[in-house]
Enzyme design. Structure first.
Site, PDB file in Angstrom:
ATOM      1  N   LEU A  50       0.888  -1.162   0.000  1.00  0.00           N
ATOM      2  CA  LEU A  50       0.000   0.000   0.000  1.00  0.00           C
ATOM      3  C   LEU A  50       0.923   1.209   0.000  1.00  0.00           C
ATOM      4  O   LEU A  50       1.937   1.216   0.700  1.00  0.00           O
ATOM      5  CB  LEU A  50      -0.862   0.050   1.264  1.00  0.00           C
ATOM      6  CG  LEU A  50      -2.198  -0.659   1.266  1.00  0.00           C
ATOM      7  CD1 LEU A  50      -2.847  -0.531   2.651  1.00  0.00           C
ATOM      8  CD2 LEU A  50      -3.132  -0.138   0.212  1.00  0.00           C
ATOM      9  N   ASP A  51       0.580   2.208  -0.783  1.00  0.00           N
ATOM     10  CA  ASP A  51       1.394   3.413  -0.840  1.00  0.00           C
ATOM     11  C   ASP A  51       1.519   4.050   0.538  1.00  0.00           C
ATOM     12  O   ASP A  51       0.654   3.879   1.407  1.00  0.00           O
ATOM     13  CB  ASP A  51       0.764   4.453  -1.774  1.00  0.00           C
ATOM     14  CG  ASP A  51       0.703   3.985  -3.209  1.00  0.00           C
ATOM     15  OD1 ASP A  51       1.585   3.215  -3.618  1.00  0.00           O
ATOM     16  OD2 ASP A  51      -0.229   4.406  -3.904  1.00  0.00           O
ATOM     17  N   HIS A  52       2.567   4.826   0.714  1.00  0.00           N
ATOM     18  CA  HIS A  52       2.822   5.581   1.937  1.00  0.00           C
ATOM     19  C   HIS A  52       1.603   6.409   2.337  1.00  0.00           C
ATOM     20  O   HIS A  52       1.257   6.507   3.512  1.00  0.00           O
ATOM     21  CB  HIS A  52       4.051   6.470   1.681  1.00  0.00           C
ATOM     22  CG  HIS A  52       4.496   7.295   2.831  1.00  0.00           C
ATOM     23  ND1 HIS A  52       4.328   8.662   2.866  1.00  0.00           N
ATOM     24  CD2 HIS A  52       5.122   6.969   3.988  1.00  0.00           C
ATOM     25  CE1 HIS A  52       4.826   9.129   3.994  1.00  0.00           C
ATOM     26  NE2 HIS A  52       5.318   8.135   4.687  1.00  0.00           N
TER      27      HIS A  52
END
Length: 183
Positions: free
Chosen positions: A41-43
């Protein structure tokens, strides 16, 4: 072992970070030794992250050939029109090619989620809406790129389910062992 973890906003999906200043990582949440993320999952995305100590299971969970559904709640800038929803359902063409068709529906009201810190910027003159989007592939920043392609930039992105595993009962930063996880 399979772990369901509710990844908070602005936490990296890795256990170390060499950047300066260092950013928050998975190391700060007391996860069992030897588990690693099955996917990412992206930051700046939140929600369900699966972790496992079984490489074969990680592959089965993330390989696009298995077409495991991933469901997201997406706050977008603007109110979705029928033609935008239909374009997302059919699949949109991104720089790396067309996406698979997606399950998409506009939500009639904001979902019951935890507050985000910092909160999403509110603009009095631009309405926002919520979508539920289910994908069977997982390209880099795919949901954000898809919504942008139809004129609905993503403001907040929360993954709530992956395969048959959901976030039920997990606050940000909490995790649980998933019982009976065979992949």
């Amino acid at each position: 072992m399979l772990i369901a973890f509710n990844k908070p906003f602005q936490v990296l999906c890795q256990f170390t970070d060499r950047s300066q200043p260092p950013r928050a990582t998975l190391a700060g949440f007391g996860l069992p030794a030897g588990v690693y993320p099955a996917g990412r999952l992206d930051h700046d995305s939140e929600g369900l992250l699966l972790l496992t100590d079984d490489g074969g299971l990680a592959h089965r969970l993330t390989d696009p050939r298995h077409k495991r559904p991933k469901t997201y709640l997406v706050q977008v800038e603007g109110l979705a029109r029928d033609e935008q929803l239909e374009a997302l359902r059919r699949g949109v063409t991104l720089k790396d090619g067309p996406t698979r068709p997606a399950g998409v529906r506009a939500l009639p009201a904001p979902p019951a989620l935890w507050p985000r810190d910092p909160p999403v910027r509110h603009r009095k003159t631009v309405p926002d809406g919520w979508l539920e989007i289910t994908l069977t592939e997982g390209r880099n920043r795919q949901v954000r790129r898809m919504t942008a392609a139809v004129g609905l930039p993503t403001l907040r992105l929360v993954r709530v389910a992956m395969g048959g595993v959901g976030l039920e009962g997990l606050a940000p930063g909490q995790w649980r062992v998933v019982a009976g996880a065979a992949g």
